[in-house]
Write a protein that holds these residues in place. Structure first.
Motif, PDB file in Angstrom:
ATOM      1  N   UNK A 133       0.820  -1.222   0.000  1.00  0.00           N
ATOM      2  CA  UNK A 133       0.000   0.000   0.000  1.00  0.00           C
ATOM      3  C   UNK A 133       0.852   1.270   0.000  1.00  0.00           C
ATOM      4  N   UNK A 134       0.383   2.258  -0.720  1.00  0.00           N
ATOM      5  CA  UNK A 134       1.037   3.569  -0.768  1.00  0.00           C
ATOM      6  C   UNK A 134      -0.013   4.617  -1.074  1.00  0.00           C
ATOM      7  N   UNK A 135       0.331   5.866  -0.796  1.00  0.00           N
ATOM      8  CA  UNK A 135      -0.638   6.948  -0.907  1.00  0.00           C
ATOM      9  C   UNK A 135      -0.906   7.369  -2.343  1.00  0.00           C
ATOM     10  N   UNK A 136      -0.012   7.015  -3.269  1.00  0.00           N
ATOM     11  CA  UNK A 136      -0.200   7.433  -4.658  1.00  0.00           C
ATOM     12  C   UNK A 136       0.328   6.360  -5.610  1.00  0.00           C
ATOM     13  N   UNK A 137       0.074   6.572  -6.903  1.00  0.00           N
ATOM     14  CA  UNK A 137       0.470   5.585  -7.908  1.00  0.00           C
ATOM     15  C   UNK A 137       1.974   5.404  -7.956  1.00  0.00           C
ATOM     16  N   UNK A 138       2.700   6.500  -7.792  1.00  0.00           N
ATOM     17  CA  UNK A 138       4.160   6.412  -7.837  1.00  0.00           C
ATOM     18  C   UNK A 138       4.684   5.527  -6.709  1.00  0.00           C
ATOM     19  N   UNK A 139       4.112   5.676  -5.527  1.00  0.00           N
ATOM     20  CA  UNK A 139       4.525   4.852  -4.402  1.00  0.00           C
ATOM     21  C   UNK A 139       4.196   3.391  -4.598  1.00  0.00           C
ATOM     22  N   UNK A 140       3.031   3.123  -5.172  1.00  0.00           N
ATOM     23  CA  UNK A 140       2.656   1.734  -5.416  1.00  0.00           C
ATOM     24  C   UNK A 140       3.539   1.120  -6.498  1.00  0.00           C
ATOM     25  N   UNK A 141       3.885   1.900  -7.512  1.00  0.00           N
ATOM     26  CA  UNK A 141       4.768   1.406  -8.578  1.00  0.00           C
ATOM     27  C   UNK A 141       6.164   1.115  -8.026  1.00  0.00           C
ATOM     28  N   UNK A 142       6.649   1.978  -7.142  1.00  0.00           N
ATOM     29  CA  UNK A 142       7.965   1.760  -6.532  1.00  0.00           C
ATOM     30  C   UNK A 142       7.975   0.476  -5.704  1.00  0.00           C
ATOM     31  N   UNK A 143       6.876   0.213  -5.003  1.00  0.00           N
ATOM     32  CA  UNK A 143       6.782  -1.015  -4.221  1.00  0.00           C
ATOM     33  C   UNK A 143       6.826  -2.241  -5.119  1.00  0.00           C
ATOM     34  N   UNK A 144       6.149  -2.182  -6.253  1.00  0.00           N
ATOM     35  CA  UNK A 144       6.170  -3.314  -7.179  1.00  0.00           C
ATOM     36  C   UNK A 144       7.578  -3.542  -7.726  1.00  0.00           C
ATOM     37  N   UNK A 145       8.264  -2.452  -8.070  1.00  0.00           N
ATOM     38  CA  UNK A 145       9.636  -2.585  -8.575  1.00  0.00           C
ATOM     39  C   UNK A 145      10.539  -3.222  -7.522  1.00  0.00           C
ATOM     40  N   UNK A 146      10.390  -2.799  -6.278  1.00  0.00           N
ATOM     41  CA  UNK A 146      11.216  -3.361  -5.211  1.00  0.00           C
ATOM     42  C   UNK A 146      10.903  -4.831  -5.001  1.00  0.00           C
ATOM     43  N   UNK A 147       9.644  -5.211  -5.121  1.00  0.00           N
ATOM     44  CA  UNK A 147       9.290  -6.622  -4.980  1.00  0.00           C
ATOM     45  C   UNK A 147       9.864  -7.458  -6.108  1.00  0.00           C
ATOM     46  N   UNK A 148       9.907  -6.917  -7.302  1.00  0.00           N
ATOM     47  CA  UNK A 148      10.518  -7.673  -8.403  1.00  0.00           C
ATOM     48  C   UNK A 148      12.009  -7.868  -8.161  1.00  0.00           C
ATOM     49  N   UNK A 149      12.677  -6.859  -7.593  1.00  0.00           N
ATOM     50  CA  UNK A 149      14.088  -7.021  -7.234  1.00  0.00           C
ATOM     51  C   UNK A 149      14.242  -8.092  -6.155  1.00  0.00           C
ATOM     52  N   UNK A 150      13.332  -8.098  -5.197  1.00  0.00           N
ATOM     53  CA  UNK A 150      13.385  -9.110  -4.146  1.00  0.00           C
ATOM     54  C   UNK A 150      13.212 -10.511  -4.724  1.00  0.00           C
ATOM     55  N   UNK A 151      12.327 -10.656  -5.691  1.00  0.00           N
ATOM     56  CA  UNK A 151      12.146 -11.946  -6.357  1.00  0.00           C
ATOM     57  C   UNK A 151      13.442 -12.369  -7.039  1.00  0.00           C
ATOM     58  N   UNK A 152      14.095 -11.446  -7.708  1.00  0.00           N
ATOM     59  CA  UNK A 152      15.361 -11.762  -8.381  1.00  0.00           C
ATOM     60  C   UNK A 152      16.416 -12.221  -7.377  1.00  0.00           C
ATOM     61  N   UNK A 153      16.481 -11.570  -6.225  1.00  0.00           N
ATOM     62  CA  UNK A 153      17.444 -11.965  -5.198  1.00  0.00           C
ATOM     63  C   UNK A 153      17.135 -13.368  -4.676  1.00  0.00           C
ATOM     64  N   UNK A 154      15.863 -13.629  -4.400  1.00  0.00           N
ATOM     65  CA  UNK A 154      15.473 -14.946  -3.905  1.00  0.00           C
ATOM     66  C   UNK A 154      15.774 -16.029  -4.935  1.00  0.00           C
TER      67      UNK A 154
END
Length: 278
Positions: A72-93
């Motif tokens: 969750x984030x207050x705006x679209x940019x924040x939600x998009x940043x969270x998705x990008x970070x999760x994709x990086x986390x998937x790559x690390x895992x």
């Protein structure tokens, strides 16, 4: 012969004040522990390539990587940043060959009182990263957190809710069952059995709930020092078909983080061996 470490995984939060990832793995090797679960900041501190080398050189199983989520984030940019970070986390895992990426959902966006909206953002976020997780071969493990964290850390607070999200998302999403967060739930037995029927149990985390609890985040107990029926919950989990390692995850700023790492790890092994096996 001492306590038997078989079936135990060390979540590296448990010794984060004593050891970095390299030192923790070395200690696990000394004590016969063959599974760990590192946090992303610990991986970043030594570099992903070095983390991969250490894991492979020592034949370590990764029962998870902590953590993704926080959707969750207050705006679209924040939600998009969270998705990008999760994709990086998937790559690390994926690079580390982890059993799963643990997801802590996230709480209310800043200034919001709309918990239903936050929960929608969590479900939408998981669906958005799921294709990348599937393509990478990384199962996503939703970890429901105790309701005391609903506002700031996780608005997914029951195993039922987490499994409902899994059911809607389909293949590639399961649950991490952390006793600290679910032991109190009157539906726990029913929902663990449901998770087993769905084939969605990906991880099992253990510690204990202290009475009194001095800090809502940083005062988890060592197994046996609190009120959780660890052996009873493990029996439910094994009856549901999961027989993977029990991952010790203890945040303890006033106690276990102040003790020598060797003492902490040795106690984890002893308590797991005597108190946690079904």
């Amino acid at each position: 012969m001492g306590a038997n470490p078989e079936g135990l995984s060390l979540n590296l939060a448990t010794t984060r004040q004593q050891w970095d990832m390299r030192q923790a793995v070395e200690a696990c090797v000394r004590h016969g522990v063959t599974a760990i679960s590192p946090w992303r900041d610990q991986i970043a501190a030594i570099g992903l390539d070095e983390a991969v080398r250490i894991v492979r050189a020592n034949g370590m199983r990764l029962t998870g990587v902590c953590r993704g989520g926080m959707f969750p984030a207050a705006d679209k940019a924040g939600r998009a940043a969270a998705l990008d970070d999760n994709r990086r986390a998937i790559d690390e895992a994926a690079a580390l060959g982890a059993d799963c990426l643990v997801l802590v959902a996230g709480g209310l966006p800043r200034g919001s009182k709309d918990i239903a909206g936050a929960r929608d953002m969590v479900a939408e976020g998981i669906l958005a990263i799921l294709p990348h997780a599937r393509a990478s071969g990384v199962p996503l493990a939703i970890e429901p957190l105790h309701p005391m964290y609903a506002a700031d850390r996780a608005c997914v607070n029951t195993l039922r809710h987490a499994l409902d999200i899994c059911e809607a998302a389909g293949e590639g999403v399961g649950v991490a069952i952390d006793v600290y967060h679910v032991w109190w739930d009157p539906e726990l037995a029913e929902q663990i059995a449901r998770a087993g029927r769905m084939g969605r149990i990906l991880a099992h985390h253990i510690c204990d709930w202290l009475v009194p609890t001095r800090d809502l985040l940083l005062d988890r107990g060592m197994m046996g020092d609190g009120v959780i029926d660890l052996r009873g919950i493990r029996r439910m989990i094994e009856a549901a078909g999961f027989r993977g390692p029990q991952e010790v995850e203890i945040f303890s700023s006033q106690d276990w983080w102040t003790r020598p790492g060797e003492e902490v790890l040795r106690t984890c092994i002893e308590r797991h061996d005597t108190l946690c096996r079904a």
